[in-house]
Design an enzyme around this catalytic site. Structure first.
Site, mmCIF file in Angstrom:
data_model
loop_
_atom_site.group_PDB
_atom_site.id
_atom_site.type_symbol
_atom_site.label_atom_id
_atom_site.label_comp_id
_atom_site.label_asym_id
_atom_site.label_seq_id
_atom_site.Cartn_x
_atom_site.Cartn_y
_atom_site.Cartn_z
ATOM 1 N N ASP A 21 -9.287 31.862 -22.123
ATOM 2 C CA ASP A 21 -9.463 33.273 -22.494
ATOM 3 C C ASP A 21 -8.369 33.705 -23.483
ATOM 4 O O ASP A 21 -8.487 34.763 -24.101
ATOM 5 C CB ASP A 21 -9.382 34.169 -21.249
ATOM 6 C CG ASP A 21 -10.754 34.465 -20.656
ATOM 7 O OD1 ASP A 21 -11.750 34.395 -21.405
ATOM 8 O OD2 ASP A 21 -10.815 34.778 -19.456
ATOM 9 N N GLN B 7 -12.462 35.629 -14.007
ATOM 10 C CA GLN B 7 -13.215 36.800 -14.477
ATOM 11 C C GLN B 7 -12.548 38.088 -13.988
ATOM 12 O O GLN B 7 -12.239 38.227 -12.812
ATOM 13 C CB GLN B 7 -14.663 36.712 -13.966
ATOM 14 C CG GLN B 7 -15.578 37.772 -14.518
ATOM 15 C CD GLN B 7 -15.817 37.623 -16.022
ATOM 16 O OE1 GLN B 7 -16.076 36.527 -16.511
ATOM 17 N NE2 GLN B 7 -15.711 38.715 -16.752
ATOM 18 N N LYS C 193 -21.649 31.909 -18.320
ATOM 19 C CA LYS C 193 -20.629 31.056 -18.951
ATOM 20 C C LYS C 193 -20.772 29.610 -18.459
ATOM 21 O O LYS C 193 -20.755 28.667 -19.256
ATOM 22 C CB LYS C 193 -19.227 31.591 -18.642
ATOM 23 C CG LYS C 193 -18.889 32.844 -19.440
ATOM 24 C CD LYS C 193 -17.635 33.554 -18.944
ATOM 25 C CE LYS C 193 -17.422 34.855 -19.721
ATOM 26 N NZ LYS C 193 -16.310 35.665 -19.202
#
Ligand code: NDP
Length: 300
Positions: A117, A94, A50
């Site tokens: 997210d 994460q 990412k």
């Protein structure tokens, strides 16, 4: 005629090219910080890729790596620092997190304007009100894949199999926003086969290899396979009709498959995503798009 393949890698490249062109015209580099706690090997790969993709597209991408022993209070303090850092436009933490940390408390602590997210309750609320700002990346990527086929979502019967907060529920909300008639199926759904067979659009997000069979698919349906399942030699009988996967299984000892019995369903559907190379590449591309959106909104 077998279904056409939805090329996730190509659609993801298109999204990335759009993001990178927009960033070049922006005059500043939006900042994305990916936070990882501990050394989960899959998380290591995800976070690194990412941050790398962000740099590639002209964003400022960085990783914050915290030890496995990090307490919830320490992680919340780090999130607070990032929330207040004017250089940071997008924050992602994460998952999964080590067991001493409650992921809900961490997600709730992220500034909703920086929640790339799309997991913060404020953003989930906006999504279900039909006002998505930062929508979760995987379902947003699935919508883009359906759009890439040219098949209109409006008025269609859509069945989402799976009701997780990360994939199933937001997927259903996005399809509803696009005027599909949406059913969410899950492990307690009765007569799953006949429910799925009503769908013009099927999104499988379960995490069980081969569970969506050709008998469940209405002829001509669009099939999006979110599932990612690594299977070993025990799956060789189920995979026998898939020569490509069988070959990979023999070569590598394991192989990545989706939730859909790809080879058989391909004979019935009109469009289908492969695994790998379907939904997977879209998730990171949509994360970059969300970071760009977050940066624009925060500075508007
Ligand atoms: P979860 O385990 O959180 O959810 C799975 C869902 O499937 C649950 O709602 C569960 O129902 C339902 N389910 C389980 N068994 C059945 C069954 N027999 N029939 C019908 N429904 C069933 O998974 P996620 O949503 O997080 O992920 C789903 C899959 O997508 C996984 O393979 C994951 O690896 C993959 N994934 C891929 C991504 C990508 O970028 N390509 C990103 C995120 C996920 P119930 O709620 O009743 O338990």
């Amino acid at each position: 005629m077998p279904a056409q393949i939805i090329e996730g890698k190509k659609v993801a490249r298109d999204v990335e090219a759009e993001v990178s062109a927009e960033i070049a015209a922006l005059g500043f580099r939006p900042g994305l910080v990916a936070v990882r706690v501990g050394n989960d090997p899959a998380s290591e790969v995800y976070v690194r890729s990412k941050a790398k993709k962000a740099e590639e597209l002209g964003l400022r991408g960085s990783q914050r790596i915290l030890p496995d022993t990090t307490t919830e209070a320490e992680l919340l303090a780090e999130v607070d620092r990032l929330n207040r850092d004017p250089e940071v436009d997008g924050i992602l933490v994460q998952l999964p997190l080590p067991k001493q940390i409650d992921p809900r408390r961490v997600i709730d602590a992220i500034d909703p304007m920086k929640d790339v997210d799309g997991f913060h309750p404020t953003n989930v609320g906006f999504l279900h009100m039909g006002r998505p700002v930062l929508a979760p990346c995987t379902p947003a990527g699935c919508i883009r894949l359906i759009d890439s086929t040219g098949v209109s979502i409006e008025g269609k019967r859509a069945v989402v199999v799976g009701r997780s907060d990360i994939v199933g529920k937001p997927m259903a909300a996005l399809l509803l926003q696009r005027h599909a008639t949406v059913t969410i199926a899950h492990s307690r759904t009765a007569q799953l086969e006949s429910v799925v067979r009503e769908a013009d659009i099927v999104v499988a997000a379960v995490g069980k290899a081969f569970m969506i069979t050709d008998r469940m698919i209405r002829p001509g349906a669009v099939v999006i396979d979110v599932g990612m399942n690594r299977v070993g030699p025990e799956a060789s009988v189920l995979l026998a009709h898939d020569h490509e996967k069988t070959h990979l299984l023999q070569k590598n000892g394991s192989v990545l498959v989706g939730d859909v019995d790809f080879v058989r369903v391909r004979e019935v559907a009109s469009w289908i995503t492969p695994v790998p190379g379907g939904v997977g590449p879209m998730t990171i591309a949509m994360l970059m798009k969300n970071t760009l959106e977050a940066a624009k909104r925060r500075r508007a």
